[in-house]
Design a protein around this motif. Structure first.
Motif, short mmCIF file in Angstrom:
data_model
loop_
_atom_site.label_atom_id
_atom_site.label_comp_id
_atom_site.label_asym_id
_atom_site.label_seq_id
_atom_site.Cartn_x
_atom_site.Cartn_y
_atom_site.Cartn_z
N CYS A 68 30.29 23.68 50.66
CA CYS A 68 29.09 24.52 50.48
C CYS A 68 28.65 25.22 51.76
CB CYS A 68 27.94 23.69 49.93
SG CYS A 68 28.30 22.84 48.40
N GLY A 69 29.60 25.66 52.57
CA GLY A 69 29.25 26.35 53.80
C GLY A 69 29.12 25.46 55.02
N TRP A 70 29.30 24.15 54.85
CA TRP A 70 29.23 23.24 55.99
C TRP A 70 30.61 23.13 56.61
CZ3 TRP A 70 25.23 19.27 57.01
CH2 TRP A 70 24.05 19.51 56.31
N ALA A 71 30.67 23.18 57.92
CA ALA A 71 31.91 23.04 58.66
C ALA A 71 31.67 22.14 59.86
CB ALA A 71 32.40 24.40 59.12
N LYS A 72 32.73 21.49 60.30
CA LYS A 72 32.65 20.66 61.50
C LYS A 72 33.65 21.21 62.52
CE LYS A 72 31.97 16.21 61.22
NZ LYS A 72 32.07 14.75 61.16
N ASP A 73 33.19 21.39 63.76
CA ASP A 73 34.06 21.95 64.78
C ASP A 73 34.89 20.87 65.47
OD1 ASP A 73 32.56 20.81 66.93
OD2 ASP A 73 31.37 22.63 67.19
N GLN A 74 35.74 21.30 66.40
CA GLN A 74 36.66 20.37 67.05
C GLN A 74 35.95 19.38 67.97
OE1 GLN A 74 36.46 23.70 67.71
NE2 GLN A 74 37.33 24.22 69.70
N ASP B 26 33.18 34.86 57.69
CA ASP B 26 34.60 34.65 57.97
C ASP B 26 34.85 34.41 59.45
OD1 ASP B 26 34.98 35.10 55.25
OD2 ASP B 26 35.79 37.12 55.52
N TYR B 27 34.19 35.17 60.33
CA TYR B 27 34.35 35.02 61.77
C TYR B 27 33.94 33.61 62.23
CZ TYR B 27 33.29 35.26 66.73
OH TYR B 27 33.22 34.99 68.08
N TYR B 28 32.72 33.21 61.87
CA TYR B 28 32.23 31.90 62.34
C TYR B 28 33.02 30.75 61.70
CZ TYR B 28 28.54 34.08 64.97
OH TYR B 28 27.85 34.82 65.90
N TRP B 29 33.43 30.94 60.46
CA TRP B 29 34.22 29.90 59.79
C TRP B 29 35.55 29.69 60.52
CZ3 TRP B 29 32.31 26.80 56.14
CH2 TRP B 29 33.19 25.89 55.55
N GLU B 30 36.19 30.80 60.88
CA GLU B 30 37.47 30.69 61.58
C GLU B 30 37.30 30.02 62.94
OE1 GLU B 30 40.36 32.43 64.43
OE2 GLU B 30 39.08 34.00 63.63
N LYS B 31 36.20 30.28 63.63
CA LYS B 31 35.96 29.72 64.96
C LYS B 31 35.48 28.27 64.93
CE LYS B 31 36.80 33.51 67.26
NZ LYS B 31 37.95 33.61 68.15
N LEU B 32 34.73 27.89 63.89
CA LEU B 32 34.05 26.59 63.93
C LEU B 32 34.55 25.56 62.93
CD1 LEU B 32 30.43 27.95 64.46
CD2 LEU B 32 31.96 26.94 66.18
N TRP C 50 28.08 22.56 61.39
CA TRP C 50 27.47 23.89 61.28
C TRP C 50 27.34 24.25 59.81
CZ3 TRP C 50 26.25 26.29 65.86
CH2 TRP C 50 26.84 25.75 67.00
N GLN C 51 26.25 24.91 59.45
CA GLN C 51 26.09 25.49 58.12
C GLN C 51 26.23 27.00 58.30
OE1 GLN C 51 22.82 24.00 55.66
NE2 GLN C 51 22.42 22.53 57.28
N ILE C 52 27.31 27.54 57.77
CA ILE C 52 27.62 28.96 57.92
C ILE C 52 27.30 29.62 56.58
CG2 ILE C 52 29.41 30.62 58.51
CD1 ILE C 52 30.81 28.24 60.02
N VAL C 53 26.14 30.26 56.52
CA VAL C 53 25.60 30.75 55.25
C VAL C 53 25.15 32.20 55.37
CG1 VAL C 53 24.83 28.43 54.60
CG2 VAL C 53 23.24 29.97 55.75
N PRO C 54 25.11 32.91 54.23
CA PRO C 54 24.56 34.27 54.26
C PRO C 54 23.04 34.22 54.44
CG PRO C 54 25.24 33.68 52.03
CD PRO C 54 25.63 32.54 52.92
N GLN C 55 22.50 35.23 55.07
CA GLN C 55 21.04 35.30 55.23
C GLN C 55 20.34 35.27 53.88
OE1 GLN C 55 20.80 38.98 57.45
NE2 GLN C 55 20.80 37.91 59.42
#
Length: 154
Positions: free
Chosen positions: A108-114, A93-99, A119-124
């Protein structure tokens, strides 16, 4: 063995802004060095680049990067991304909100920042959370990964 260090070419002359943003987002991070293009009157190769980042070296959560303002010739795309393995849902949640700044690029956990970086924000434990067809189907419907939903889909 030599270190492999990602080098980031920022095409919108926002390298310095991006680095300082990432330094705030990631713990255990620091700027090691930053040099700038010289005055363009010294060399016509630098026209329009005065004051932009020529080279920067920085670490994000202990991982070393280099970067520069390279101009618009090359841009980031999803063919290269950085994976953040998160310990729990709170970290996701933290990294998703930031990135996450481009909702159309999320899946599927992929996000693009500004800045256009993916970024792929995934559980270990992503491998154990995607063992069954039901879990994979649940994952395919997600933008930000929800660990509880994947566990329930078992």
């Amino acid at each position: 063995m030599p270190a492999i260090i990602p080098s980031l070419w920022f095409s919108q002359n926002n390298c310095e802004e991006a680095i300082h943003y990432y330094l705030e987002v990631f713990p255990n991070s620091e700027l090691e060095s930053m040099t700038f293009y010289p005055d363009e009157s010294l060399d016509n190769h630098f026209v329009g680049m005065h004051g932009r980042v020529l080279t920067a070296v920085f670490t994000l959560d202990g991982h070393r990067f280099t970067a520069l303002d390279g101009g618009p010739s090359f841009t980031f795309n999803e063919a290269v991304s950085f994976t953040i393995e998160c310990a729990d849902q709170a970290e996701i949640d933290y990294y998703w909100e930031k990135l996450s700044h481009v909702p159309d690029a999320e899946q599927c956990g992929w996000a693009k920042d500004q800045f256009g970086l993916s970024w792929q924000i995934v559980p270990q434990a992503i491998a154990s959370l995607t063992e069954t067809p039901a879990q994979i189907q649940a994952l395919m419907k997600m933008k930000k990964i929800d660990i509880a939903t994947l566990m329930a889909a078992r």
